[in-house]
Write an enzyme that holds these catalytic residues in place. Structure first.
Site, short mmCIF file in Angstrom:
data_model
loop_
_atom_site.label_atom_id
_atom_site.label_comp_id
_atom_site.label_asym_id
_atom_site.label_seq_id
_atom_site.Cartn_x
_atom_site.Cartn_y
_atom_site.Cartn_z
N GLY A 189 101.81 33.72 48.07
CA GLY A 189 103.08 34.28 47.59
C GLY A 189 103.32 35.65 48.21
NE ARG B 50 99.99 32.28 38.19
CZ ARG B 50 99.80 32.21 39.50
NH1 ARG B 50 99.27 33.21 40.15
NH2 ARG B 50 100.15 31.12 40.16
CB CYS C 39 99.61 36.48 46.69
SG CYS C 39 100.66 35.43 45.74
N GLY D 139 111.94 31.32 68.33
CA GLY D 139 112.72 30.66 67.26
C GLY D 139 113.42 31.65 66.34
CG ASP E 35 101.02 30.80 35.40
OD1 ASP E 35 100.71 30.52 36.56
OD2 ASP E 35 101.69 31.80 35.08
N GLY F 194 99.56 39.18 38.99
CA GLY F 194 98.20 39.69 39.10
C GLY F 194 98.17 41.15 39.52
#
Ligand code: XMP
Length: 498
Positions: free
Chosen positions: A312, A411, A315, A485, A258, A399
Site C-alpha cells: 500500500g 491489524r 505501508c 510508457g 482485518d 499501522g
C-alpha cells in the site's frame, strides 16, 4: 501468457503492476458495451468493482454510502468503539431505503432560531413537528423551507407558522415504498410523513431520495429490502466477536477480518466463529499473498479474500518486517488458487491509476480495494487543508504510530500479551484533493472500460476465461520500457484526470 510470466519464471522475480503490460486484442464492440460488474464475495456481485479501504482516513458512512450508490462498496473502519461503528453501518443501511427512519424533529415550542441553527448544520430545511419534539411523538405538523422563509422574528414559535396536521397528506405505517412514492407524487410536496394508527410519526419519505434512487441505477443494494450494501472491518481479538454481533444486528452485509497477515490461528478461529454465528453475513478474510495462506482461510469458511501485503502507498511492512509480496504476483497466484473454490479475490492496495485496476482485474481479481486513490475525495473523513498552495486531505496507514494510538494496532498485533513496544508498519501523510466520488468513480469505471476494450475483452468474466486458457498475453516491461510508457521528453505538462 500469465503462465510464462508468473509460473515459468526461473528467477522467482515478484512482479508489480508496473512491471507488466497487457497486449492489445481485437475490438469488436463499443466501450459502452464493456461489462465491469464483478464478484466481491461468493454471494455478492458489484456493478463497479471498487471497494474503499477500512481505514480511518478513508471509510466512514459518507464514503460507504457514495461508494454503494455508485455500484461499489465501502468497508467502515474499526478505529472507533463498536457501538459507534455499528451506528455508522446503520447510517448506510438506512440511507435512501426510501424511508428516513430517524428524521430530525421539532417541537411546537421550538423557535425560528432553532430552525435556522439546524438548517445551517444539516443543510436541509424541512422538519416534522411532534408533541415530544422527537420521532415517535404525535405528529402535529411540518415545517418546510417555505413556511419559515418570510418570518423575521426569530423568537416566533413553530406552532404559529407550521403547516398543521389537518392540511398534511401522510402515508400510513406499512405502506410500501412504491405506495408512499405515489402519494408523494400526487401531493407534489417535498416530504411525506409516515404515521401509525395512533398518529405517531414513524418515518418520512423525501422526494430528493426518489430522485437519488433513479439517478443511481448501478447502486449496490441487497435484494430483500433494497438497502445499500455496507461492509465493516473487525480485528481478531476476543472482544471483536461482540463488535461483530453489533455490526450484524445493524445489518452489515460483509465483515472484513482485518489483519496484515491473515494466515493465523486467531483469524481462522474468528472466521469459523463468524460463519457459525452470523451465517447471513459474508466474511472476507486476509490479507494473504500466497495460495497456502489462502488455503487456510478458504478452509475456515471465508467467502472472499483480500490480497496484498506491504504494498500500500502508506505501508512500511516490507521494510520493517521483511515479509510481503509484489502485488501483481500475489493477485495472480492467490486468484488462480481461490478460483478453484469459487472464492473471489480483492486486490488490496498499491492502485495508483485506472491502468493498475485493469491489470488487477485481468490478473484474476474480482475487485480492487483502494485507500490513497479515495482518501482525497470529498466523501473521505476529515477536512481539506492547504499546504504550499495545494489543497490536501490527511491520509495515514492504520499501522502508523498515530493510527495505532487510536486502535489501529489490532491489524498488526493479534496477541495482546506483548504490546509495550510499538513498531510502526505505516506512515502518515496527505493526498491531493480529488473532488467528489460522484465524478471520480464514473471516471475510474470509464478508464477500465477503455482498458478492457483495448485488450479486446468485453467483460471481467471473459477476461478471467482468457487469463486461464492462456489467450490473454502480458509482457514484462524493462525499466526503459516503463519510462517509455509514461510521459517523457516534455519540458513541462499539465495532468488533468477528467
Ligand atoms: P493504498 O495503496 O490504496 O493501500 O493506499 C491501502 C491498503 O494498505 C493497507 N494498509 C497498510 N499496510 N501499513 C501497511 O503495511 C499500514 O499502516 C497500512 N494501512 C493500510 C491496507 O490493506 C489498505 O487497504
Amino acid at each position: 501468457t500469465a503462465t510464462q510470466v508468473f509460473v515459468k519464471n526461473p528467477a522467482c522475480v515478484g512482479m508489480t503492476y508496473d512491471d507488466l503490460i497487457v497486449m492489445p486484442g481485437h475490438i469488436g464492440f463499443g466501450v459502452g458495451d464493456v461489462d465491469v460488474s464483478s464478484m466481491l464475495t461468493k454471494n455478492i456481485k458489484l456493478e463497479a468493482p471498487f471497494v474503499s479501504s477500512p481505514m480511518d482516513t478513508v471509510t466512514e458512512h459518507k464514503m460507504a454510502i457514495t461508494m454503494a450508490l455508485q455500484g461499489g462498496i465501502g468497508i467502515i473502519h474499526s478505529n472507533m468503539g463498536p457501538e459507534q461503528q455499528a451506528a455508522e453501518v446503520t447510517r448506510v443501511k438506512k440511507y435512501k431505503n426510501g424511508f428516513i427512519l430517524d428524521p430530525v424533529c421539532l417541537s411546537p415550542e421550538s423557535t425560528l432560531k432553532d430552525i435556522l441553527i439546524l438548517k445551517e448544520k444539516l443543510k436541509f430545511s424541512s422538519f416534522p413537528v411532534t408533541d415530544t419534539g422527537k420521532m415517535g411523538g404525535k405528529l402535529l405538523g411540518i415545517i418546510s423551507g417555505r413556511d419559515s422563509a418570510f418570518i423575521e422574528d426569530v423568537s416566533v414559535k413553530v406552532s404559529e407558522f407550521m403547516t398543521v396536521r389537518s392540511d398534511l397528506t401522510c402515508a400510513h405505517e406499512g405502506d410500501s415504498l412504491d405506495e408512499a412514492n405515489l402519494i408523494l407524487k400526487k401531493s407534489k410536496k417535498g416530504k411525506l410523513p409516515v404515521v401509525n394508527d395512533n398518529e405517531e410519526l414513524v418515518g418520512l419519505v423525501a422526494r430528493a431520495d426518489i430522485q437519488k434512487n433513479t439517478e443511481n441505477p448501478l447502486a449496490s443494494k441487497d435484494s430483500v429490502n433494497k438497502q445499500l450494501l455496507c461492509g465493516a472491518s473487525i480485528g481478531t481479538r476476543p472482544d471483536d466477536k461482540i463488535r461483530a454481533g453489533l455490526l450484524a444486528a445493524a445489518g452489515v452485509n460483509v465483515i472484513v477480518v482485518d489483519s496484515s497477515q491473515g494466515d493465523s490461528l486467531y483469524q481462522i478461529e474468528m472466521i469459523k466463529y463468524l460463519k457459525a454465528t452470523h451465517p447471513e453475513v459474508d466474511v472476507i478474510g486476509g490479507n494473504v499473498v500466497t495460495p497456502s495462506q489462502a488455503h487456510s482461510l478458504i478452509k475456515a469458511g471465508a467467502d472472499g479474500l483480500r490480497v496484498g501485503m506491504g504494498i500500500g502507498s502508506i505501508c512500511t511492512t516490507q521494510e520493517v518486517c521483511a515479509v510481503g509480496r509484489a502485488q501483481a504476483s500475489a493477485v495472480y497466484h492467490v486468484s488462480k488458487y481461490a478460483a478453484k473454490f469459487g472464492i473471489p479475490v480483492i486486490a488490496d492496495g498499491g492502485i495508483k491509476s485506472t491502468g493498475h485496476i485493469t491489470k488487477a482485474l485481468l490478473l484474476g481479481a474480482g475487485c480492487v480495494m483502494m485507500g490513497s486513490m479515495l482518501a482525497g475525495t470529498d466523501e473521505a473523513p476529515g477536512e481539506y487543508f492547504y499546504q504550499d498552495g495545494v489543497r490536501l486531505k490527511r491520509y495515514r496507514g492504520m499501522g502508523s504510530i498515530e493510527a495505532m494510538k487510536d486502535g489501529g494496532e489490532k491489524r498488526y498485533v493479534w496477541d495482546t500479551a506483548c504490546t509495550q513496544v510499538k513498531v510502526a508498519q505505516g506512515v502518515s501523510g496527505s493526498v491531493t484533493d480529488k473532488g467528489t466520488l460522484l465524478r471520480y468513480i464514473p471516471y475510474l469505471m470509464q478508464g477500465i472500460r477503455h482498458g478492457l476494450q483495448d485488450a479486446g475483452i468485453k467483460s471481467v468474466t471473459t477476461g478471467r476465461e482468457r487469463l486461464y486458457n492462456g489467450k490473454l498475453r502480458f509482457e514484462i516491461r524493462s525499466p526503459a520500457a516503463q519510462k517509455e510508457g509514461g510521459v517523457h521528453g516534455l519540458h513541462s505538462y499539465q495532468k488533468r484526470l477528467y
